[in-house]
Each structure stands twice: as structure tokens, then as C-alpha cells.
Scaffold this motif. Structure first.
Motif, PDB file in Angstrom:
ATOM      1  N   LEU A 176      40.796  42.051  35.552  1.00 51.51           N
ATOM      2  CA  LEU A 176      39.856  42.016  36.677  1.00 51.51           C
ATOM      3  C   LEU A 176      38.756  43.056  36.600  1.00 51.51           C
ATOM      4  O   LEU A 176      37.701  42.901  37.222  1.00 51.51           O
ATOM      5  N   GLY A 177      38.992  44.164  35.855  1.00 48.09           N
ATOM      6  CA  GLY A 177      37.971  45.197  35.723  1.00 48.09           C
ATOM      7  C   GLY A 177      37.744  45.992  36.991  1.00 48.09           C
ATOM      8  O   GLY A 177      38.569  45.976  37.917  1.00 48.09           O
ATOM      9  N   TYR A 178      36.570  46.656  37.043  1.00 46.43           N
ATOM     10  CA  TYR A 178      36.272  47.572  38.148  1.00 46.43           C
ATOM     11  C   TYR A 178      35.086  47.123  39.004  1.00 46.43           C
ATOM     12  O   TYR A 178      34.740  47.785  39.980  1.00 46.43           O
ATOM     13  N   GLU A 179      34.460  46.020  38.631  1.00 51.69           N
ATOM     14  CA  GLU A 179      33.275  45.582  39.366  1.00 51.69           C
ATOM     15  C   GLU A 179      33.643  44.485  40.362  1.00 51.69           C
ATOM     16  O   GLU A 179      34.601  43.738  40.156  1.00 51.69           O
ATOM     17  N   TYR A 180      32.832  44.374  41.434  1.00 51.90           N
ATOM     18  CA  TYR A 180      33.111  43.447  42.518  1.00 51.90           C
ATOM     19  C   TYR A 180      31.961  42.441  42.681  1.00 51.90           C
ATOM     20  O   TYR A 180      31.021  42.687  43.435  1.00 51.90           O
ATOM     21  N   PRO A 181      32.025  41.313  41.957  1.00 54.88           N
ATOM     22  CA  PRO A 181      30.974  40.296  42.094  1.00 54.88           C
ATOM     23  C   PRO A 181      30.890  39.793  43.537  1.00 54.88           C
ATOM     24  O   PRO A 181      31.897  39.629  44.210  1.00 54.88           O
ATOM     25  N   ALA A 182      29.683  39.513  43.966  1.00 60.58           N
ATOM     26  CA  ALA A 182      29.475  39.124  45.369  1.00 60.58           C
ATOM     27  C   ALA A 182      30.090  37.767  45.693  1.00 60.58           C
ATOM     28  O   ALA A 182      30.442  37.503  46.847  1.00 60.58           O
ATOM     29  N   ASP A 183      30.232  36.916  44.697  1.00 62.32           N
ATOM     30  CA  ASP A 183      30.671  35.550  44.968  1.00 62.32           C
ATOM     31  C   ASP A 183      32.156  35.308  44.702  1.00 62.32           C
ATOM     32  O   ASP A 183      32.616  34.174  44.732  1.00 62.32           O
ATOM     33  N   GLU A 184      32.935  36.374  44.451  1.00 64.30           N
ATOM     34  CA  GLU A 184      34.342  36.165  44.137  1.00 64.30           C
ATOM     35  C   GLU A 184      35.173  35.967  45.413  1.00 64.30           C
ATOM     36  O   GLU A 184      34.743  36.305  46.521  1.00 64.30           O
ATOM     37  N   SER A 185      36.379  35.455  45.250  1.00 69.29           N
ATOM     38  CA  SER A 185      37.254  35.221  46.396  1.00 69.29           C
ATOM     39  C   SER A 185      37.768  36.540  46.957  1.00 69.29           C
ATOM     40  O   SER A 185      37.858  37.553  46.237  1.00 69.29           O
ATOM     41  N   ILE A 186      38.113  36.525  48.238  1.00 69.69           N
ATOM     42  CA  ILE A 186      38.664  37.716  48.886  1.00 69.69           C
ATOM     43  C   ILE A 186      39.972  38.126  48.220  1.00 69.69           C
ATOM     44  O   ILE A 186      40.242  39.315  48.026  1.00 69.69           O
ATOM     45  N   ASP A 187      40.785  37.157  47.836  1.00 70.92           N
ATOM     46  CA  ASP A 187      42.063  37.449  47.202  1.00 70.92           C
ATOM     47  C   ASP A 187      41.864  38.223  45.900  1.00 70.92           C
ATOM     48  O   ASP A 187      42.597  39.180  45.612  1.00 70.92           O
ATOM     49  N   THR A 188      40.866  37.831  45.119  1.00 72.42           N
ATOM     50  CA  THR A 188      40.580  38.528  43.861  1.00 72.42           C
ATOM     51  C   THR A 188      40.115  39.957  44.133  1.00 72.42           C
ATOM     52  O   THR A 188      40.533  40.903  43.455  1.00 72.42           O
ATOM     53  N   THR A 189      39.255  40.101  45.131  1.00 76.12           N
ATOM     54  CA  THR A 189      38.777  41.440  45.511  1.00 76.12           C
ATOM     55  C   THR A 189      39.946  42.354  45.876  1.00 76.12           C
ATOM     56  O   THR A 189      40.045  43.489  45.398  1.00 76.12           O
ATOM     57  N   TRP A 212      58.179  37.894  37.703  1.00 76.29           N
ATOM     58  CA  TRP A 212      56.935  37.428  38.317  1.00 76.29           C
ATOM     59  C   TRP A 212      55.690  38.135  37.772  1.00 76.29           C
ATOM     60  O   TRP A 212      54.717  38.347  38.494  1.00 76.29           O
ATOM     61  N   ARG A 213      55.707  38.495  36.521  1.00 79.34           N
ATOM     62  CA  ARG A 213      54.552  39.184  35.938  1.00 79.34           C
ATOM     63  C   ARG A 213      53.289  38.330  35.914  1.00 79.34           C
ATOM     64  O   ARG A 213      52.185  38.857  35.863  1.00 79.34           O
ATOM     65  N   ASP A 214      53.462  37.016  35.949  1.00 74.35           N
ATOM     66  CA  ASP A 214      52.303  36.122  35.927  1.00 74.35           C
ATOM     67  C   ASP A 214      51.868  35.682  37.328  1.00 74.35           C
ATOM     68  O   ASP A 214      51.055  34.763  37.465  1.00 74.35           O
ATOM     69  N   GLU A 215      52.419  36.321  38.351  1.00 76.87           N
ATOM     70  CA  GLU A 215      52.046  36.021  39.733  1.00 76.87           C
ATOM     71  C   GLU A 215      50.535  36.208  39.919  1.00 76.87           C
ATOM     72  O   GLU A 215      49.943  37.148  39.409  1.00 76.87           O
ATOM     73  N   LYS A 216      49.923  35.303  40.676  1.00 82.34           N
ATOM     74  CA  LYS A 216      48.471  35.346  40.869  1.00 82.34           C
ATOM     75  C   LYS A 216      48.054  35.787  42.276  1.00 82.34           C
ATOM     76  O   LYS A 216      46.901  36.141  42.494  1.00 82.34           O
ATOM     77  N   GLU A 217      48.968  35.741  43.226  1.00 86.91           N
ATOM     78  CA  GLU A 217      48.595  35.982  44.618  1.00 86.91           C
ATOM     79  C   GLU A 217      48.652  37.460  44.987  1.00 86.91           C
ATOM     80  O   GLU A 217      49.666  38.134  44.785  1.00 86.91           O
ATOM     81  N   PHE A 218      47.579  37.929  45.617  1.00 83.71           N
ATOM     82  CA  PHE A 218      47.487  39.327  46.035  1.00 83.71           C
ATOM     83  C   PHE A 218      48.647  39.755  46.932  1.00 83.71           C
ATOM     84  O   PHE A 218      49.234  40.822  46.741  1.00 83.71           O
ATOM     85  N   LEU A 219      48.992  38.928  47.913  1.00 86.68           N
ATOM     86  CA  LEU A 219      49.988  39.357  48.891  1.00 86.68           C
ATOM     87  C   LEU A 219      51.387  39.492  48.299  1.00 86.68           C
ATOM     88  O   LEU A 219      52.182  40.318  48.740  1.00 86.68           O
TER      89      LEU A 219
END
Length: 882
Positions: A658-671, A610-617
Motif C-alpha cells: 500500500l505504500g505511504y501515499e494517499y490517492p484522493a480516489d481510493e476507497s476508505i477501507d484502503t486508506t 488469515w495473512r491474505d485478509e483484505k478487510e481493514f476491520l
């Protein structure tokens, strides 16, 4: 007389309680007048009392005016009043008691706390009565069944504020005058220069003693209101705090959002005229006092300018859970503590899933529940020392010991399973029927089942009996044939297969078989296993799995070939297996390996797919599994090194993406995924991540400006500074811990201090924890230090060397005592350490933490068995890759 329940000869119906709080002498005086119904001829009255001095007591009845009576303090936290004339059955009486007590620390009873403001230390007093500490604050019938109404009055020094369950109805100076009742004359100030105020509160509905609450001190507050959907009433809302009131707006927003929803889904009006929340610097967790919720700063206050997603989720989880209790627990209360799960399991499900998903759908709290609660419940319930959800509580020591993952997380999980089985609409209809039938009363388990049975037409007792009254849970073994599958249930134990004598229970198991039908995902909800073994028609040539959505409280064991097939299907773009299915598969795989039912290499191969898994949970479940392996083989450096390499190979691609910065408009899952990836790569000692986090820590160290640190990375940046830094870096974080700009910053500093690898600094951290930290923070330090491989033995030795002092300090609160004494000793994984721990505790009185002690020993035994069983398999799998 029952050896742990009060006699039933009299019953309290109303308390008139006056408390005078002196924050200079750290003491309180009280007068309680209790109206009593006499149920049997009585020559004595017995009630609860602990650590209170009773100066005078009087009795009056239908036949006599007040007469002075004598009292005798007996064992089991009781006082007996001998009456000069027997009270007659069917009569009424009033008992009047003058008492006093000390305000001490300890987070229980009526206790003192402190906070810093304007360069000075300020003190306050607040209550924490659950489960059996109301008796520390006033003489009472401290049992949930013995409900009564309460009229509160509070006398306090001028310039302080009084809070209680109900709204204030009057407030004026308390001084010598004809208006002062003779009963209160003893509380008048001796020095006329001392200015005091008396505050009177409205009378409560019928309620149990443990949800009575009051506080006195100098508090700030914000206020708002909300219109309720059933009654149309406007309910005033206030958030009080000892500090940082500007950080309380988010919990106000949460309160306004969820309170009306509860009234709507329960179809029962909120019965009080207000709802306050008091956020205190000295408080463990949160408490559902009716109309006056109390909670700790770390769970309730967040910096509005720099708040992370996890901080917001924590506030919602805390407050929504406590508001659920305003109905489920406060209006309708368990009859006795055996049924604690009726309160806590239900508030966990309602407050952390059903209600939040309506307000914050983007958080996917139902999926999060699997990681945060289901997994936690499995881990505890898989031990031989587990207990049923509904468990007998023979004394006060045992009551506090059942406030654990079984009463909260397992109970919430089996209720979630039931909700899924019958459908949420019918489930909530049944709950509404239950609440309406027991308004302002008490209940037992079958009362709830009766309500849901009425709503569904299903015999809920038959379905739920084993889940509630029996210990443990099943593992379902799936074998395949051309005709379909055979499913067998056996009790699951993490140390290995259950012996016949431990494998007697047959659970009613909804299988929820997910498969392909006409090319689409289909779930068979009619498939139920209520015998040891049964055949089911399933097309095994197509993808299938049990426990769709991971709603069931059981694990599933497939053949290695089927597990691989499910894993490969799960990673497809349009798989029939959901996010919740994948989370459950990962968690099951490692747990089954630990129990010796599956090779560890098979579970790791599933993760590797599952290395290509996209979901945070799903990644969170994967990270928890790897952390568990690292905490098991923590004294095997070569295995740890390769597990870290495996972890880096999984999480570093995510960090780079994903890097180290947190854009204001990104999804919660990405954060959340970015934060997790950075934390896991750092824990796996990736040098590029360590370097970047150290750079960011240096900026903070130079400027002390935490606003430049993303809130979601605050903990890992501080940790990088301490773990890979020098003395001056450690000292920087000590300063931050001592004077944080927000509770979350203080918690981040606490976790960082616990991560140091330097033995001298580890011991300094342990000393800080036990000598400088607030009581509730000691426990947080212990949990974090126990995760630090370099600190484990140092912490364990300190706890053993200082056992008597620790026990004495925290004896009054078994909530803390069990973890403080057993967490540092439950991390080991060798027979020699197990023997040494048993030897150490051989002459100790473990009655207040017996369950936690047994669970810690079981954890060590399971770890020993896991290592013996799987080390060679683990080494072989890792060696092929790293």
C-alpha cells in the motif's frame, strides 16, 4: 425522607432564572424564581445546592405575599428553607432565591475556560450539569424526574455573547432605569463606565435540570438551516467556537445530514425552534444539552484541507450521538440514574450505527461497532467487579461511576442484539411508540420494552430481563454429534471459569446459526437458547458457526478442530462467513485463551491463517489482539521481541503493497488499512518503517509545514520523531502541542510526547500533563503514557507521590478522577505489584472511584492468571516461527 432523593412535598413547575456573569472577577450572581406545586402540607422546602452562597430567599403563596425566609445548608448537597407559615396541600407558591458563586476551572457546574486569540488570553464560561452539577450553578431540584420549564435571562459584559437552550427573544443594555425590575437591582453595575447587556431567551419545554445549558464569552460562529421532514419547519443551525471556526464546517454538514433523519425514524417532531452546538477549548467529551450541544475541540473541529478519515468519523460519532439524545433522553428522560443506559446505550446504537449507516454507508459502521464498542463492553463485563446495565445509584458518587462502558457500549450492544432479533423496522417502530407515549415525561426500562412489544407482538421483557438486570454475559460451549450440536451457556469471566455461585444466570440467547443451505449462506434466526443446555439440529459435515454477523452479546467456544475449520472456510473468496463473522472470531479466540478456555496457540494459529485478509476491520481486530498480548507480557523482553516479529510478518506485506501515499480516489477501507499497517509495523519496530517516518518528521521539523504530512499519518510520524529521536525532536513536538494549527495536530503531538523512551523526557511529559495541559487533556496523557512500557512505572510513581494534589484538583469530576488514579496502576501483571497497589490504597477514601479501582485490580488478577496459564504455550508457538 429518602437518604438520596429529595422530599416529594413540593414540585417545581417553572424556573425564571437570571444569571449575571462577570468574566473579569470570575464570579456570577443569580436570581431564581421557582413556581411550585404544593403536594403535601409543608413547613419547609428542601432542594439541591452546592458551593453557592445564598444571600436572601423569599416565599409567596396563594395566601401571602413574599416573605423573607431563612435557609440552612445541610449535608448531601442540599439547602433547607424553613417557612414562617406552612404551605397547604394543593396550593401554589413561588420561591425566590438570590445567590452567587465563583467561576472556577474543573469542567463541571458553571465553570470558566480560556483560549488564545490575537496574542491574548480570552476567558469564557459554560455549563456542564450532567449528572448532578446544575446545583453548582443555581439552587434547583437536581433530579431527572422533576422536570419543569425554564425562562432564562443572562446579564453579561458588553462585547460578549450569551448562549442558552432556546432562541434569544430580546437583548438590550442593562443599566439603571425604570425598566429594571426591583428583583434585579442588586445586579446593576456599580460603576457607570461598565457596560452590561441583558439577554432574554424563550421559555423551554418541560425538561430536566441536567440538560439546561448556557455560556458567555466572545465566540465566533457559522450558521445554516435545515427543513424537517415531518413538520416542514426550517430549523436554524449554528456552530459556535472559541477558536478555529473555519474548522467547524464539517460538524455543520453532519448536523444538517442527521437531524432530519432522527425526526423521520422516530416519527416525532424535533420540538425546539433551533439547534446550536458550542465547541469549547475546555470541555470533556460532549453533552446533549437540549438545543445547545457542547463538545470539545478535539471531537468537533477538523482542518478541512487536510482531514483524515478517522477525524471525520470521530466528528460524526460525537455529533450524531448527541443529536440522538434530543429525542431519546431529552424529550423522554430516564426516571432516575439507574436507567442511564436508556439514554446512553440507545444514543450509542442510534448515533453511531443506525443513523450514520444511512448517511455514510461506505464507513461500514455496523462492523466498526464490533471493534469499538462490543469488544470494549466484553472486556469490562468479563470482570467480577462488573455491574448490571441497570444498576442502583444510592448517591451522587455512584452516579458518575456508572458512566462507563457498560452504560454506553454494553447497553448499545444488547440493544443492537435486540434490534437484529426483531428486525430494525419493528425495533424503530417500537421506539417511536415508546417516545410518543412518554413525550416530555420520564420512563423506566419496561416502558421501552412495552413499546417494542407492541410493535413486534413479542414479550420483550422476558427476552431482555437478564441482559439488563444481571451482571455479566455468557460463553456458549458448542459440542458436536452426528445428530447436530449441543449448546451450553455459562457466565464468562476473563480470569477463568466462573464458580458455581457466580454462574446462576440463564440468558435468553438468540443463536443465529449460520450454515450452508442449497449452497448458499443461511441463518437460522429461530434458534434460541433460554435454558442451560439444549440440542440443535445442524449438519456438522458442512461449515457452520453461531452468532451470525456478531450481533449477539456472547462469546462462542468451539473445539480446536472446529475453530480451524471455521478459520479455513472464512478465508475463502466466497465464504459463507461475513466480515462481521471474522471480526468476532478473532476477538473471541484471544479472549477465550485469556480465560483459559482455549489454548493461546490455537488463537494465534487462527490469526496466522488469515495473512491474505483484505478487510481493514478484520486487521484492526487482529492488531487489537496482538496489542493486548504485548500489554500483558510487557515485562518479558524475549516474548515481546517475538510478538513484534509476528506482527511485522503480518503487517509489513501490507505496508509494501500500500505504500505511504494517499490517492484522493481510493476507497476508505484502503486508506484506513494503510494507516493501520504502518502504525502496527512501526509499533513492531520495523526499521525500514521507522526510517521512513523519521525522514518525514525531519521534513516537518525543518519547515513546520504540517500540510505535507497526510493527516492519517500525523500521529505516527510525530511519534517516530519523539520515540526514536533526541532532545531537539522532543522539543519540536512540545512546541507543536503548545501551539497546534488544529485540535487533531495537538492531539497527535500529545500522543507522541507520551511515547518517549527517555526516562528524563518521560518525567517531563508527566509534568507537562499535570501542570500545563488543560484538564481534559490530562486524562488523554494518562491513557497514552500508560501504553508506553518505558513510562508505566514512572507514571505510576508520580501518581502515587502526588495523589493528594491530583485528588483535590479533580475531585469534583469523578468522570476523570477514576481513570486518573486507576489507569496508571492497573497496567501491572505481577502479584507483587498487585499487593503494593492494594497497600497504597488501603488508607485512601476510594468512594468516588470504587468501581474503577475494583476493575483495575481485576485486570491485574486476570493478567497474572493469563501469564501463569499461557506463557509456556506462547513461547513454544512463537519459537517455532521466530
Amino acid at each position: 425522607m429518602d437518604n438520596y432523593r429529595l422530599p416529594t412535598n413540593v414540585k417545581p413547575v417553572h424556573y425564571d432564572l437570571t444569571i449575571k456573569t462577570d468574566l473579569k472577577s470570575f464570579s456570577f450572581q443569580g436570581l431564581v424564581k421557582v413556581d411550585i406545586d404544593v403536594l403535601e402540607d409543608s413547613s419547609s422546602i428542601v432542594l439541591n445546592n452546592l458551593d453557592l452562597d445564598i444571600s436572601e430567599a423569599y416565599i409567596s403563596s396563594d395566601l401571602t405575599k413574599f416573605e423573607k425566609i431563612s435557609s440552612t445548608h445541610t449535608s448531601q448537597e442540599r439547602t433547607t428553607f424553613d417557612l414562617p407559615n406552612a404551605l397547604q396541600t394543593g396550593s401554589k407558591a413561588q420561591l425566590k432565591i438570590h445567590f452567587s458563586g465563583k467561576l472556577v476551572t474543573g469542567l463541571t457546574g458553571y465553570y470558566k475556560g480560556s483560549f488564545e486569540k490575537d496574542g491574548a488570553t480570552k476567558y469564557y464560561a459554560v455549563t456542564q450539569f450532567q449528572p448532578t452539577s446544575a446545583r453548582r450553578a443555581f439552587p434547583c431540584w437536581d433530579e431527572p424526574l422533576l422536570k419543569a420549564t425554564f425562562a432564562m435571562s443572562m446579564i453579561s459584559r458588553e462585547g460578549t455573547m450569551n448562549l442558552a437552550n432556546m432562541p434569544v427573544i430580546s437583548e438590550h443594555p442593562f443599566e439603571s432605569s425604570e425598566d429594571v425590575p426591583a428583583d434585579l437591582a442588586a445586579m446593576l453595575p456599580e460603576n457607570e463606565e461598565d457596560k452590561w447587556t441583558i439577554t432574554k431567551f424563550d421559555t423551554t419545554p418541560k425538561m430536566s435540570c441536567y440538560i439546561v445549558a448556557y455560556a458567555n464569552g466572545q465566540f465566533d460562529f457559522i450558521e445554516s438551516s435545515v427543513v424537517m421532514p415531518l413538520s416542514g419547519k426550517t430549523i436554524p443551525l449554528r456552530i459556535y467556537s472559541t477558536s478555529n471556526i473555519e474548522q467547524a464546517q464539517y460538524v455543520m454538514d453532519v448536523t444538517k445530514a442527521v437531524l432530519p433523519l432522527y425526526e423521520e425514524v422516530f416519527d416525532v417532531e424535533y420540538p425546539l425552534p433551533k439547534l446550536d452546538t458550542f465547541v469549547a477549548t475546555d470541555k470533556q467529551g460532549a453533552m446533549e444539552n437540549w438545543g445547545l450541544i457542547t463538545g470539545q475541540t478535539n471531537g468537533y473541529l477538523i482542518d478541512p484541507s487536510n482531514a483524515g478519515v478517522l477525524e471525520k468519523q470521530r466528528v460524526v460519532s460525537f455529533q450524531s450521538h448527541e443529536i440522538a439524545h434530543m429525542w431519546f433522553g431529552n424529550i423522554t428522560t430516564m426516571e432516575w440514574w439507574n436507567y442511564l443506559y436508556l439514554n446512553e446505550g440507545f444514543a450509542t446504537l442510534m448515533g453511531e450505527v443506525i443513523i450514520p449507516v444511512r448517511v455514510y454507508p461506505e464507513w461500514r459502521v455496523n462492523s466498526e461497532f464490533i471493534v469499538s464498542h462490543l469488544s470494549k463492553a466484553f472486556n469490562l463485563d468479563a470482570k467480577p467487579s462488573s455491574h448490571p446495565i441497570e444498576v442502583d445509584c444510592p448517591d451522587a458518587n455512584n452516579i458518575e461511576q456508572i458512566f462507563d462502558a457498560l452504560s454506553y457500549s454494553k447497553a448499545g450492544s444488547v440493544l443492537r442484539m435486540l434490534c437484529d432479533f426483531v428486525g430494525q423496522e419493528k425495533f424503530l417502530k417500537g421506539v417511536s411508540i415508546y417516545l410518543k407515549k412518554h413525550l416530555f415525561g420520564n420512563s423506566v426500562t419496561h416502558d421501552l420494552w412495552e413499546g417494542i412489544s407492541d410493535a413486534t407482538g413479542i414479550n420483550i421483557t422476558e427476552i431482555m430481563e437478564a441482559w439488563i438486570t444481571k451482571i455479566g454475559f455468557p460463553v456458549l460451549t458448542v459440542t458436536e454429534s452426528e445428530q447436530g450440536i449441543t449448546v451450553r451457556q455459562d457466565r464468562f469471566l476473563d480470569a477463568g471459569p466462573a464458580k458455581p455461585e457466580d454462574n446462576q444466570t440463564i440468558w435468553h440467547v438468540p443463536l443465529n446459526i449460520v450454515s450452508v443451505h442449497d449452497g448458499e449462506r443461511s441463518v437460522d434466526r429461530a434458534a434460541v437458547l433460554h435454558e442451560r443446555e439444549k440440542d440443535f439440529a445442524v449438519d456438522t459435515t458442512k461449515p457452520f458457526k453461531l452468532n451470525a454477523g456478531t450481533n449477539g452479546f456472547y462469546r462462542v467456544l468451539y473445539t480446536p478442530e472446529r475453530l480451524v475449520a471455521i478459520g479455513k472456510e472464512a478465508i475463502k473468496e466466497n465464504s459463507i462467513f461475513s466480515l462481521e463473522d471474522r471480526i468476532g472470531l478473532v476477538d473471541d479466540a484471544v479472549a477465550l485463551a485469556k480465560a483459559g478456555l482455549l489454548k493461546l496457540s490455537s488463537s494465534l494459529s487462527l490469526v496466522d491463517l488469515w495473512r491474505d485478509e483484505k478487510e481493514f476491520l478484520v486487521w484492526k481486530s487482529i492488531s487489537s489482539s496482538i496489542e493486548h498480548l504485548k500489554s500483558t507480557w510487557w515485562e518479558y523482553p524475549k516474548i515481546l521481541e517475538k510478538l513484534n516479529a509476528f506482527s511485522r510478518s503480518l503487517f509489513m506485506p501490507l505496508v509494501k503493497k500500500l505504500g505511504y501515499e494517499y490517492p484522493a480516489d481510493e476507497s476508505i477501507d484502503t486508506t484506513l488499512l494503510r494507516t493501520l499497517a504502518i502504525e502496527q509495523a512501526f509499533a513492531a519496530e520495523d526499521q525500514s518503517v521507522v526510517t521512513e517516518l523519521r525522514r518525514r518528521f525531519k521534513e516537518y521539523q525543518d519547515t513546520r509545514d504540517s500540510s505535507k504530512i497526510p493527516s492519517d499519518l500525523q500521529t505516527v510520524i510525530f511519534t517516530a520523531g519523539v520515540k526514536h529521536g533526541a532532545r531537539e525532536d522532543y522539543d519540536t513536538v512540545v512546541e507543536t502541542f503548545t501551539k497546534p494549527t488544529s485540535p487533531s495536530e495537538g492531539y497527535a503531538a500529545l500522543r507522541a510526547l507520551s511515547s518517549t523512551k527517555d526516562e528524563k523526557l518521560i518525567l517531563e511529559t508527566v509534568v507537562i500533563a499535570f501542570t500545563k495541559a488543560r484538564d481534559q487533556d490530562v486524562l488523554l496523557f494518562i491513557r497514552e503514557l500508560a501504553k508506553n512500557n518505558a513510562a508505566k512505572r514512572i507514571l505510576s510513581k508520580y501518581v502515587q507521590d502526588n495523589y493528594n494534589q491530583i485528588y483535590t484538583r479533580f475531585e469534583a469530576s469523578s468522570f476523570a478522577l477514576d481513570e486518573l488514579l486507576t489507569t496508571p496502576l492497573g497496567v501491572y501483571s505481577t502479584s507483587e505489584d498487585l499487593e503494593a497497589i492494594q497497600k497504597f490504597f488501603k488508607d485512601k477514601d476510594i468512594s468516588k472511584y470504587e468501581r474503577a479501582y475494583s476493575q483495575a485490580l481485576d485486570s491485574i488478577r486476570a493478567r497474572i492468571a493469563f501469564i501463569e496459564r499461557s506463557t509456556s504455550d506462547l513461547e513454544e508457538w512463537l519459537s517455532k516461527k521466530y
